[in-house]
Design an enzyme around this catalytic site. Structure first.
Site, mmCIF file in Angstrom:
data_model
loop_
_atom_site.group_PDB
_atom_site.id
_atom_site.type_symbol
_atom_site.label_atom_id
_atom_site.label_comp_id
_atom_site.label_asym_id
_atom_site.label_seq_id
_atom_site.Cartn_x
_atom_site.Cartn_y
_atom_site.Cartn_z
ATOM 1 N N TYR A 1 0.793 -1.223 0.000
ATOM 2 C CA TYR A 1 0.000 0.000 0.000
ATOM 3 C C TYR A 1 0.825 1.272 0.000
ATOM 4 C CZ TYR A 1 -1.516 -2.831 4.168
ATOM 5 O OH TYR A 1 -1.685 -3.751 5.155
ATOM 6 N N CYS B 1 11.864 -10.096 -8.259
ATOM 7 C CA CYS B 1 11.698 -9.689 -9.652
ATOM 8 C C CYS B 1 10.370 -8.967 -9.835
ATOM 9 C CB CYS B 1 11.783 -10.905 -10.561
ATOM 10 S SG CYS B 1 13.374 -11.698 -10.437
#
Ligand SMILES: *Cc1c(COP(=O)(O)O)cnc(C)c1O
Length: 421
Positions: free
Chosen positions: A314, A341
Site C-alpha cells: 500500500y 523480480c
C-alpha cells in the site's frame, strides 16, 4: 515528533549479526510491555476492559505469551490463529473470532474453544446454526456505511466487504434473541492506522448510541462493545503517536454520558489493536548488498518484500536508518530495494539517506506489526528469523529463518520417478 531508534547500539547490533545473519526481525520486550501497560492504564476505569491483540499482526507464540501476561486476549480470523492462541493459554472468551467469508469448520473450532464468535453477516446466523449450533454469546460486526468516513488501508465503509448494515443488525439480533442466544456484543472496525483521537471517540459514540437503540427495541442487554483495532502509529518521524491516556479519558466521558446515564452500564470496552500494540517495537534489520547508480540511485538490501510487504502493498512509509550514521546528514537520494523480480519491491522511494556503503546495516522501523507475518514465498524467497530483545538485555531467537527444506516440504520429488511425460 516520534523518535526512530532501535534499542541496541551499533556495536551490539553488529555483534548480533555475527550470531544471526541478516535479515531478521527484532522485537523489544521492554517497549512492548510498557506500551501494553499504558493501554491498560488508559482504560482501567472500565472494569471489563480487554484488548484482544490482533494475532495476524505478529503471530509468534513468544510475543503472544508476553501480551497474555499483560492481560491481553487474542483476536483471530482463522483456525491456525485460534490454535496458536490456545497453545499459549489464551483460551475461551479471551479469544474473539472476527472472521469473514468463514468456513463452517472454523466456526466449529471457535465454538469448541469457547471463543467469542463475531459474525460478519446476517446470513451467517443461519449458517452457524445449521453447521455448528449457536453459542450462548454472539457478537455482530457493524458496518456503518456512509455514516462514517474511512481511510486508505480499509477504504470507505460502504465499499468494505465487512459487517452488517444498520437494518441488518436489528434483524440479526432479533433472530439471535428468538433463537435463544442470551449474551450479546457489538463490534465495528472502520479504520486502520488512524492517528486522530476524535475518530475513535466518534466510533464509540456510534456504537454506544446503537447499543441504546438495539437494547430498547429488542429488550436485550449488551455485555460489550468492541471498537476493533485501527489505532495508528507514527510511521513518519514528524507524526505523533495517539495519546492513549487522552483517548481513555475521552471514552470515559462519553461512557458516562451515553451508557451510565442511560442505564446501560456495565458495558465492557474491548479493542482489537495489532499495529499500535507491537508495530513500533519491531525492526527489520538488513544489510546493504549492492549500490547501483543508473537513472536513479539504488541501495539493494539483503531483505526484500517477502520480509515486509507494506511498502509494496500500500505504498506505506517505513522509516529507514543506517546503523552508526544516525546523525550524519541525509543527502543521498535513493530507492531502497529488495531482490524480488518485481519493480515494486522497494522499501523506500526517493528517500534521502546518509551516504550509504556496501555492508552497512540498514534498519527499517515500525516493522513489529503486519511485518514478518505478511511475508510470503513468491520468487522462492525465504522468510527471515524473529529475535526478541529481553528486558534483561539478552537476545533470543523466537522463530528461526525458513530453510530451503521448509520451502520444498509440500512437494513430493519422489513422485517424479513415476511421473512419465
Ligand atoms: C486487522 C484487524 C485488526 C487489527 O488492526 P490494526 O490496524 O493492526 O490495529 C483488528 N480487528 C480486525 C477485525 C482486523 O481485521
Amino acid at each position: 515528533m516520534s523518535e526512530k531508534r532501535i534499542p541496541l547500539s551499533t556495536g551490539e547490533l553488529a555483534s548480533l549479526t555475527q550470531q544471526y545473519p541478516t535479515p531478521f526481525h527484532l522485537y523489544d520486550e521492554k517497549g512492548l510491555r510498557e506500551n501494553a501497560r499504558l493501554l491498560q492504564r488508559a482504560f482501567a476505569w472500565n472494569p471489563g476492559f480487554k484488548e484482544y491483540y490482533a494475532v495476524k499482526a505478529a503471530p509468534n507464540p513468544y510475543l503472544l505469551t508476553l501480551l497474555k501476561a499483560e492481560g491481553f486476549g487474542g483476536d483471530c480470523s482463522s483456525l491456525p490463529e485460534m490454535v496458536l492462541c490456545d497453545k499459549v493459554g489464551i483460551t475461551g472468551e479471551d479469544i474473539i473470532f472476527t472472521s469473514n467469508d468463514t468456513p463452517a469448520y472454523e466456526y466449529a473450532k471457535a465454538k469448541e474453544l469457547g471463543a467469542i464468535i463475531n459474525l460478519d453477516d446476517l446470513s451467517h446466523i443461519a449458517y452457524l446454526e445449521e453447521h455448528v449450533g449457536l453459542p450462548e454469546l454472539v457478537c455482530c460486526r457493524y458496518n456503518p456505511g456512509p455514516l462514517k468516513g474511512g481511510n486508505v488501508i480499509i477504504g470507505k465503509p460502504e465499499e468494505a466487504k465487512y459487517g452488517f448494515t444498520r437494518e441488518q443488525l436489528f434483524e440479526g439480533y432479533r433472530q439471535l434473541r428468538d433463537k435463544g442466544v442470551k449474551r450479546f456484543g457489538l463490534h465495528t472496525m472502520v479504520a486502520s492506522n488512524e492517528l486522530e483521537v476524535d475518530y475513535f471517540v466518534e466510533t464509540a459514540q456510534l456504537l454506544f448510541d446503537l447499543v441504546g437503540e438495539l437494547s430498547a427495541e429488542l429488550g436485550i442487554t449488551f455485555e460489550f462493545v468492541n471498537l476493533g483495532g485501527g489505532i495508528g502509529i507514527p510511521y513518519r518521524p514528524e507524526e505523533e503517536a495517539v495519546d492513549l491516556l487522552l483517548l481513555g479519558e475521552r471514552m470515559r466521558a462519553l461512557y458516562e454520558r451515553c451508557i451510565v446515564k442511560n442505564g446501560l452500564a456495565p458495558l465492557d470496552i474491548r479493542l482489537e489493536c495489532g499495529r499500535m500494540v507491537s508495530g513500533p517495537y519491531g525492526w527489520l534489520v538488513s544489510r546493504v548488498l549492492h549500490k547501483k547508480e543508473t537513472y536513479k540511485n539504488y541501495v539493494g538490501l539483503d531483505a526484500c518484500m517477502a520480509n515486509l510487504m507494506r511498502p509494496a502493498m500500500y505504498g506505506a512509509y517505513h522509516h529507514v536508518t543506517v546503523a552508526g550514521k544516525e546523525s550524519a546528514p541525509c543527502d543521498y537520494l535513493c530507492d531502497v530495494t529488495g531482490s524480488l523480480c518485481e519493480n515494486n519491491d522497494k522499501f523506500a522511494i526517493d528517500r534521502l539517506l546518509p551516504q550509504v556503503e556496501i555492508g552497512d546495516l540498514v534498519i527499517i522501523h515500525d516493522a513489529g506489526a503486519h511485518g514478518h507475518s505478511m511475508g510470503f514465498n513468491y520468487n522462492a524467497k525465504l522468510r527471515s528469523a524473529e529475535l526478541l530483545l529481553r528486558e534483561s538485555g539478552e537476545v533470543m531467537q523466537i522463530r528461526r529463518a525458513e530453510t530451503m527444506d521448509d520451502h520444498f516440504a509440500t512437494l513430493d520429488f519422489g513422485g517424479l520417478k513415476q511421473f512419465s511425460v
